[in-house]
Scaffold this motif. Sequence first.
Motif, PDB file in Angstrom:
ATOM      1  N   GLY A  29      53.227   6.650  49.791  1.00 45.21           N
ATOM      2  CA  GLY A  29      54.646   6.875  49.519  1.00 45.21           C
ATOM      3  C   GLY A  29      55.070   8.292  49.832  1.00 45.21           C
ATOM      4  O   GLY A  29      56.165   8.523  50.357  1.00 45.21           O
ATOM      5  N   HIS A  30      54.200   9.259  49.540  1.00 43.12           N
ATOM      6  CA  HIS A  30      54.515  10.654  49.837  1.00 43.12           C
ATOM      7  C   HIS A  30      54.572  10.887  51.343  1.00 43.12           C
ATOM      8  O   HIS A  30      55.393  11.655  51.828  1.00 43.12           O
ATOM      9  N   MET A  31      53.698  10.210  52.078  1.00 46.76           N
ATOM     10  CA  MET A  31      53.713  10.356  53.541  1.00 46.76           C
ATOM     11  C   MET A  31      54.973   9.740  54.136  1.00 46.76           C
ATOM     12  O   MET A  31      55.485  10.216  55.145  1.00 46.76           O
ATOM     13  N   LYS A  32      55.457   8.691  53.496  1.00 44.85           N
ATOM     14  CA  LYS A  32      56.647   8.004  54.001  1.00 44.85           C
ATOM     15  C   LYS A  32      57.831   8.958  54.123  1.00 44.85           C
ATOM     16  O   LYS A  32      58.625   8.843  55.053  1.00 44.85           O
ATOM     17  N   VAL A  33      57.946   9.914  53.195  1.00 46.19           N
ATOM     18  CA  VAL A  33      59.080  10.848  53.250  1.00 46.19           C
ATOM     19  C   VAL A  33      59.003  11.765  54.470  1.00 46.19           C
ATOM     20  O   VAL A  33      59.994  12.395  54.833  1.00 46.19           O
ATOM     21  N   LEU A  34      57.837  11.847  55.103  1.00 44.68           N
ATOM     22  CA  LEU A  34      57.670  12.706  56.280  1.00 44.68           C
ATOM     23  C   LEU A  34      58.067  12.013  57.578  1.00 44.68           C
ATOM     24  O   LEU A  34      58.268  12.658  58.594  1.00 44.68           O
TER      25      LEU A  34
ATOM     26  N   PRO B 184      59.098  22.266  52.997  1.00 43.15           N
ATOM     27  CA  PRO B 184      60.394  21.864  53.572  1.00 43.15           C
ATOM     28  C   PRO B 184      60.689  22.657  54.840  1.00 43.15           C
ATOM     29  O   PRO B 184      60.356  23.834  54.947  1.00 43.15           O
ATOM     30  N   GLY B 185      61.279  22.004  55.813  1.00 45.48           N
ATOM     31  CA  GLY B 185      61.615  22.661  57.066  1.00 45.48           C
ATOM     32  C   GLY B 185      60.507  22.637  58.105  1.00 45.48           C
ATOM     33  O   GLY B 185      60.710  23.069  59.237  1.00 45.48           O
ATOM     34  N   THR B 186      59.341  22.123  57.720  1.00 43.06           N
ATOM     35  CA  THR B 186      58.222  22.058  58.657  1.00 43.06           C
ATOM     36  C   THR B 186      58.487  21.046  59.760  1.00 43.06           C
ATOM     37  O   THR B 186      58.171  21.282  60.925  1.00 43.06           O
ATOM     38  N   LEU B 187      59.071  19.931  59.383  1.00 48.34           N
ATOM     39  CA  LEU B 187      59.378  18.857  60.333  1.00 48.34           C
ATOM     40  C   LEU B 187      60.877  18.813  60.591  1.00 48.34           C
ATOM     41  O   LEU B 187      61.660  19.334  59.797  1.00 48.34           O
ATOM     42  N   PRO B 188      61.289  18.159  61.672  1.00 51.06           N
ATOM     43  CA  PRO B 188      62.730  17.965  61.881  1.00 51.06           C
ATOM     44  C   PRO B 188      63.346  17.248  60.678  1.00 51.06           C
ATOM     45  O   PRO B 188      62.662  16.495  59.979  1.00 51.06           O
TER      46      PRO B 188
END
Length: 129
Positions: A114-119, A82-86
């Motif tokens: 699906g997991h990538m979608k959250v990024l 968490p916090g790695t991306l905006p």
Amino acid sequence: MSDCEVFNKVILTDYLEVNRQELKRWLRNAEDSTLDWTPFLKHTCKLEGRKPSAWTEKAARLRSVVSDVLYVDVHIPQPLDPGTLPLAGADCLVSCFCLEASSPDLAAFNRALGHMKVLLRSGGHLLLI
């Protein structure tokens, strides 16, 4: 035009520490780097209508925009820390045969997607190569 010319910040990720270390060596332009992206960079320049000799400028630009090399695991619900991306998510994610190679079956592949979608930010792009 390549990703490094469109985006001002690029984060590279890999599951394996040995791969992340090798990416870091290439980014430092270290003598002991075993990665040779020269053919890829020359071909990209050719596709863009540039002289193949422009690959050195492309490599320098790519090195300048990569901000980090991080651990990722697409098989868990939060693939990056968490916090790695905006907070809004990434503008673009690119996966070069990673999901296919790391997924033992179609169900695991679909979960990883699906997991990538959250990024991704809403309206962001996922490029699978």
